[in-house]
Scaffold this active site. Structure first.
Site, PDB file in Angstrom:
ATOM      1  N   ARG A 190       0.472   0.177 -11.255  1.00 41.98           N
ATOM      2  CA  ARG A 190       0.515   1.627 -11.000  1.00 41.98           C
ATOM      3  C   ARG A 190       1.769   2.017 -10.221  1.00 41.98           C
ATOM      4  NH1 ARG A 190      -5.809   1.326 -10.233  1.00 41.98           N
ATOM      5  NH2 ARG A 190      -5.201  -0.457  -8.995  1.00 41.98           N
ATOM      6  N   ARG A 194       4.430  -6.707  -0.545  1.00 42.10           N
ATOM      7  CA  ARG A 194       4.058  -7.535   0.598  1.00 42.10           C
ATOM      8  C   ARG A 194       5.177  -8.536   0.859  1.00 42.10           C
ATOM      9  NH1 ARG A 194       0.703  -4.244   1.618  1.00 42.10           N
ATOM     10  NH2 ARG A 194      -1.546  -4.570   1.739  1.00 42.10           N
ATOM     11  N   GLU A 215       4.723  -9.040  10.521  1.00 43.95           N
ATOM     12  CA  GLU A 215       4.865  -7.665  11.020  1.00 43.95           C
ATOM     13  C   GLU A 215       3.677  -7.295  11.914  1.00 43.95           C
ATOM     14  OE1 GLU A 215       4.907  -5.865   7.012  1.00 43.95           O
ATOM     15  OE2 GLU A 215       2.929  -5.019   7.471  1.00 43.95           O
ATOM     16  N   HIS A 256       6.595  -0.497   7.448  1.00 41.53           N
ATOM     17  CA  HIS A 256       5.410  -0.535   6.573  1.00 41.53           C
ATOM     18  C   HIS A 256       4.710   0.823   6.568  1.00 41.53           C
ATOM     19  CE1 HIS A 256       1.908  -3.182   4.891  1.00 41.53           C
ATOM     20  NE2 HIS A 256       1.963  -1.995   4.288  1.00 41.53           N
TER      21      HIS A 256
HETATM   22  C1  8YV Z   1      -1.584   0.045   4.637  1.00 43.69           C
HETATM   23  C2  8YV Z   1      -0.877  -0.918   2.545  1.00 43.69           C
HETATM   24  O1  8YV Z   1      -2.896  -0.028   4.283  1.00 43.69           O
HETATM   25  O2  8YV Z   1      -1.937   0.162   0.764  1.00 43.69           O
HETATM   26  C3  8YV Z   1      -1.590  -0.895   1.263  1.00 43.69           C
HETATM   27  O3  8YV Z   1      -1.834  -1.974   0.730  1.00 43.69           O
HETATM   28  O4  8YV Z   1      -0.343  -1.904   2.935  1.00 43.69           O
HETATM   29  C4  8YV Z   1      -0.779   0.280   3.400  1.00 43.69           C
HETATM   30  O5  8YV Z   1      -1.103   1.464   2.776  1.00 43.69           O
HETATM   31  C5  8YV Z   1      -1.330   1.106   5.637  1.00 43.69           C
HETATM   32  O6  8YV Z   1      -0.244   0.662   6.359  1.00 43.69           O
HETATM   33  C6  8YV Z   1      -2.496   1.362   6.555  1.00 43.69           C
HETATM   34  O7  8YV Z   1      -2.649   0.348   7.436  1.00 43.69           O
END
Ligand code: 8YV
Length: 315
Positions: A155, A234, A263, A281
Site C-alpha cells: 500500500r 523499518r 531508536e 520516526h
Molecule cells: C508508529 C509505525 O506506530 O505505523 C507504523 O508501523 O511505525 C508508526 O506509525 C508511530 O510512530 C506511533 O508510535
C-alpha cells in the site's frame, strides 16, 4: 459489567487515552517504575494489549498474560509483536493499515526532495547570512525525471510510486510478483538489480525476519555514489553498519531516514554525517492520521470484546 483489562505498552494522545480509559480498565506499563513486578501483578487479569508499531509486544510480555486474547497495534507495522508466541496461543493481532498510507508516502517524497535539493542547508544559508555574504547557494541534484526504485510495492510503496509518477520519474519496483496496479512500471525482482538501476531507492517493505538486511552492502554499493536511499519502513530492512560505512566513504551518495536501529537512540555516527537527512520516526505523525489510527486501534478492541469481526486483523 466489568471492563476488560488492557495492558497499555506506550503512551497515546489524550484524544485516545480518554475514550480508552472510559471503555477499558487500562494498565499503563510505560508508567510503571518496576516493569517486571507490574507485569507479574496485572498480567493474570489482562485480556488485551494495546501497543504501538514501534513498541510491539514481546514473548515475555505475552507469556505474562495467560488470559490474553487480542493485541491491538497503533501502527501498520507489527514486526515488534512476537507473532509466533501470539499464534501459538490463538491470540488475535490487529494493526492500523490504510489510514496512514498517504501520510507515510508524503513524508518519503518530502524527504527525497529535501535531501536532493539540499533544503536544510539552504535554510541555514539564508538564516546565517551566507546568502548575503557568499552569494548563491551551491547547486543541488534534480529529482524530476530521475530513476526511482520502490522496494516493496504494498500500500505505501504504491502510494509513493503514484506520487513519483507525477514527477515524471522512471519507476521500477520489486515485490513478490508483478502487480496489476503497476503495469506502467518496470518489475525487477532482485533488490540489488533494482538498486543498480535507481537514482533514488525507497524502502517501503513490511519488515519481517525474511526481510532483515534485505538492503545490504551489495544493494548499497549498486545504488552508488550518486544514489540516495530513503527508508520509511523499518531500520531492520537495512544493514545499518554497511549503510554508515558507505555514507562515510562516499560509496553511497546520501540517505534520508525516518527509522533507526535502537531508536530513539541512534548510532552517533549518523550525527557526524552531512549526506544524511534524519527524521524522528514520524511518517504517520499528523493530527488527522494519528486520530484515525487511534480510532482504529480502539474499534478493533471494541469489536473483539463485543464478539464481532475484527476490522483489520493481521493474524
Ligand atoms: C508508529 C509505525 O506506530 O505505523 C507504523 O508501523 O511505525 C508508526 O506509525 C508511530 O510512530 C506511533 O508510535
Amino acid at each position: 459489567m466489568t471492563k476488560p483489562h488492557i495492558l497499555q505498552v506506550g503512551s497515546y494522545p489524550d484524544w485516545d487515552q480518554i475514550p480508552l480509559d472510559a471503555a477499558f480498565q487500562m494498565h499503563r506499563y510505560f508508567d510503571a517504575p518496576d516493569k517486571a513486578t507490574f507485569l507479574a501483578t496485572v498480567g493474570p487479569d489482562i485480556r488485551g494489549i494495546a501497543t504501538r508499531g514501534d513498541l510491539g509486544a514481546n514473548a515475555a510480555m505475552i507469556a505474562a498474560c495467560p488470559r490474553l486474547e487480542v493485541i491491538s497495534v497503533y501502527g501498520v507495522g507489527y514486526d515488534a509483536v512476537d507473532l509466533v508466541a501470539a499464534r501459538a496461543r490463538g491470540i488475535r493481532v490487529t494493526n492500523t493499515p490504510d489510514v496512514l498510507t498517504n501520510d507515510v508516502a508524503d513524508l518519503g517524497v518530502a524527504m527525497m526532495l529535501m535531501q536532493s535539493r539540499g533544503m536544510i542547508g539552504a535554510e541555514t544559508w539564508v538564516r546565517d547570512g551566507s546568502w548575503a555574504a557568499k552569494g548563491q547557494y551551491p547547486l543541488q541534484r534534480k529529482v524530476w525525471g530521475q530513476r526511482a526504485g520502490i522496494l516493496g510495492l504494498g500500500r505505501i510503496g504504491l502510494a509513493v510510486a503514484r506520487r513519483l509518477a507525477a514527477f515524471d520519474m522512471q519507476i521500477a519496483y520489486s515485490a513478490s510478483s508483478p502487480k496489476e496496479a503497476a503495469k506502467d512500471w518496470e518489475f525487477i525482482a532482485d533488490p540489488v538489480a533494482l538498486a543498480a538501476r535507481s537514482d533514488f531507492l525507497f524502502v517501503t517493505l513490511a519488515a519481517s525476519p525474511a526481510t532483515r538486511h534485505i538492503v545490504g552492502a551489495a544493494a548499497i554499493a549498486a545504488l552508488g555514489p550518486q544514489g540516495m536511499l530513503i527508508n520509511i519502513s523499518r531500520a531492520a530492512n537495512i544493514d545499518e553498519e554497511a549503510l554508515l560505512t558507505a555514507l562515510e566513504t562516499g560509496a553511497l551518495g546520501s540517505a534520508a531516514l525516518d527509522v533507526f536501529e535502537g531508536e530513539p537512540k541512534l548510532n552517533p555516527r549518523f550525527l557526524a554525517l552531512k549526506n544524511v537527512l534524519l527524521q524522528p520516526h514520524h511518517a504517520s505523525g499528523t493530527f488527522e492520521t494519528r486520530q484515525a489510527m487511534g480510532k482504529l486501534l480502539r474499534d478493533n478492541l471494541t469489536a473483539h470484546f463485543a464478539g464481532q469481526p475484527l476490522l483489520t486483523p493481521v493474524a
